[in-house]
Design a protein around this motif. Structure first.
Motif, PDB file in Angstrom:
ATOM      1  N   ASP A 105     -34.488 -84.120 -31.687  1.00  0.00           N
ATOM      2  CA  ASP A 105     -33.377 -84.893 -31.195  1.00  0.00           C
ATOM      3  C   ASP A 105     -32.381 -84.994 -32.008  1.00  0.00           C
ATOM      4  O   ASP A 105     -32.617 -85.509 -33.226  1.00  0.00           O
ATOM      5  CB  ASP A 105     -33.902 -86.186 -30.783  1.00  0.00           C
ATOM      6  N   ARG A 106     -31.227 -84.558 -32.073  1.00  0.00           N
ATOM      7  CA  ARG A 106     -30.025 -84.613 -33.112  1.00  0.00           C
ATOM      8  C   ARG A 106     -29.075 -85.745 -32.951  1.00  0.00           C
ATOM      9  O   ARG A 106     -28.615 -85.977 -34.044  1.00  0.00           O
ATOM     10  CB  ARG A 106     -29.640 -83.152 -32.894  1.00  0.00           C
ATOM     11  N   VAL A 107     -28.621 -86.024 -31.873  1.00  0.00           N
ATOM     12  CA  VAL A 107     -27.737 -87.134 -31.691  1.00  0.00           C
ATOM     13  C   VAL A 107     -27.665 -87.614 -30.531  1.00  0.00           C
ATOM     14  O   VAL A 107     -27.974 -87.103 -29.106  1.00  0.00           O
ATOM     15  CB  VAL A 107     -26.308 -86.477 -32.276  1.00  0.00           C
ATOM     16  N   THR A 165     -29.732 -85.191 -43.043  1.00  0.00           N
ATOM     17  CA  THR A 165     -29.293 -86.145 -42.176  1.00  0.00           C
ATOM     18  C   THR A 165     -29.209 -85.705 -40.679  1.00  0.00           C
ATOM     19  O   THR A 165     -27.977 -85.794 -40.115  1.00  0.00           O
ATOM     20  CB  THR A 165     -28.135 -86.841 -42.615  1.00  0.00           C
ATOM     21  N   GLY A 166     -30.071 -84.761 -40.393  1.00  0.00           N
ATOM     22  CA  GLY A 166     -30.118 -84.157 -38.879  1.00  0.00           C
ATOM     23  C   GLY A 166     -30.729 -84.810 -37.714  1.00  0.00           C
ATOM     24  O   GLY A 166     -30.561 -84.313 -36.601  1.00  0.00           O
ATOM     25  N   GLY A 167     -31.438 -85.859 -37.975  1.00  0.00           N
ATOM     26  CA  GLY A 167     -32.167 -86.700 -37.074  1.00  0.00           C
ATOM     27  C   GLY A 167     -31.151 -87.519 -36.004  1.00  0.00           C
ATOM     28  O   GLY A 167     -30.207 -87.963 -36.369  1.00  0.00           O
ATOM     29  N   VAL A 168     -31.680 -87.983 -35.187  1.00  0.00           N
ATOM     30  CA  VAL A 168     -31.004 -88.863 -34.203  1.00  0.00           C
ATOM     31  C   VAL A 168     -30.787 -90.065 -34.651  1.00  0.00           C
ATOM     32  O   VAL A 168     -29.797 -90.982 -34.463  1.00  0.00           O
ATOM     33  CB  VAL A 168     -31.774 -88.909 -32.865  1.00  0.00           C
ATOM     34  N   MET A 169     -31.288 -90.545 -35.679  1.00  0.00           N
ATOM     35  CA  MET A 169     -31.420 -92.001 -36.594  1.00  0.00           C
ATOM     36  C   MET A 169     -30.467 -91.875 -37.851  1.00  0.00           C
ATOM     37  O   MET A 169     -30.340 -92.781 -38.435  1.00  0.00           O
ATOM     38  CB  MET A 169     -32.648 -92.462 -36.596  1.00  0.00           C
ATOM     39  N   ASP A 170     -29.907 -90.467 -37.988  1.00  0.00           N
ATOM     40  CA  ASP A 170     -29.319 -90.528 -39.504  1.00  0.00           C
ATOM     41  C   ASP A 170     -27.866 -90.706 -39.453  1.00  0.00           C
ATOM     42  O   ASP A 170     -27.181 -90.411 -40.357  1.00  0.00           O
ATOM     43  CB  ASP A 170     -29.594 -89.038 -39.840  1.00  0.00           C
ATOM     44  N   ALA A 189     -21.804 -88.905 -42.624  1.00  0.00           N
ATOM     45  CA  ALA A 189     -20.420 -89.502 -43.009  1.00  0.00           C
ATOM     46  C   ALA A 189     -19.459 -88.748 -43.308  1.00  0.00           C
ATOM     47  O   ALA A 189     -18.202 -89.011 -43.014  1.00  0.00           O
ATOM     48  CB  ALA A 189     -20.867 -90.632 -43.936  1.00  0.00           C
ATOM     49  N   ALA A 190     -19.838 -87.885 -44.189  1.00  0.00           N
ATOM     50  CA  ALA A 190     -18.682 -86.698 -44.546  1.00  0.00           C
ATOM     51  C   ALA A 190     -18.045 -86.095 -43.638  1.00  0.00           C
ATOM     52  O   ALA A 190     -16.756 -85.950 -43.596  1.00  0.00           O
ATOM     53  CB  ALA A 190     -19.449 -85.815 -45.547  1.00  0.00           C
TER      54      ALA A 190
END
Length: 208
Positions: A65-67, A155-160, A167-168
């Motif tokens: 799950d990505r986003v 930072t590729g997970g749904v909670m990241d 953020a960048a």
């Protein structure tokens, strides 16, 4: 009638067009692809997930799950994304796709491009999203793939959301027209160098 017949593809030509689902996903057994799940309820979030298919090490790790996107954020970008994806599909002679309620299969490379934009806008002020979409569209596909790879590593997970590269992406795509700042080194290197794959996943076995 003769003119109309001349413009009609022959049975042989039609047979040569690959059969795809959604946005360019090969109609084969369990291909590596992305899936955009759009709930019927307008208040529900849109989910983007990566399905590794036969490449998965195990069934437990076959889906990432990505986003999750708030519906207004998805609505503010979906039309431009659809047009951009269909333009790419057309260059490969593939049928266009359209977003619908339910599961929407997306080619694995197009899915990477979509994640880059979704990650950028997931916590972005609504008024900045049109700027982010324009900056995203200004990037070449291989640049989007590079950004996906860099972001997904940490930072590729749904909670990241809101961390590291996520953020960048938010600031780089949403603040000003500064897409060049996140372009791969290859863009500033020798002429002819490419940053990544140059075709949809349907046309080869390039590394993800």
């Amino acid at each position: 009638m003769a003119k109309a017949a001349a413009n009609t593809p022959s049975p042989k030509a039609r047979a040569q067009v690959p059969h795809t689902l959604g946005f360019g996903v090969p109609a084969t057994s369990d291909p590596h692809h992305f899936r955009v799940t759009i709930p019927k309820a307008n208040s529900s979030k849109v989910q983007i997930s990566e399905h590794l298919g036969l490449q998965a090490a195990s069934s437990e790790s076959s889906v990432i799950d990505r986003v999750l996107l708030d519906r207004p954020r998805w609505t503010s970008m979906r039309a431009e994304v659809q047009r951009a994806f269909n333009a790419q599909l057309a260059t490969h002679g593939l049928k266009p796709g359209a977003w619908k309620v339910g599961d929407n299969p997306v080619d694995r490379l197009l899915g990477k491009e979509l994640c880059v934009l979704a990650w950028a806008v997931e916590q972005m002020e609504m008024e900045k999203i049109p700027v982010a979409v324009r900056n995203w569209m200004a990037l070449r596909p291989e640049e989007r793939w590079w950004l996906f790879g860099m972001t997904a590593m940490s930072t590729g997970g749904v909670m990241d959301g809101g961390k590291g590269w996520r953020a960048a992406l938010k600031h780089a795509l949403g603040d000003v027209a500064q897409s060049e700042l996140l372009s791969p080194r290859a863009r500033r290197g020798k002429p002819g160098q490419e940053a990544g794959q140059t075709s949809l996943g349907l046309f080869g076995d390039e590394a993800p």
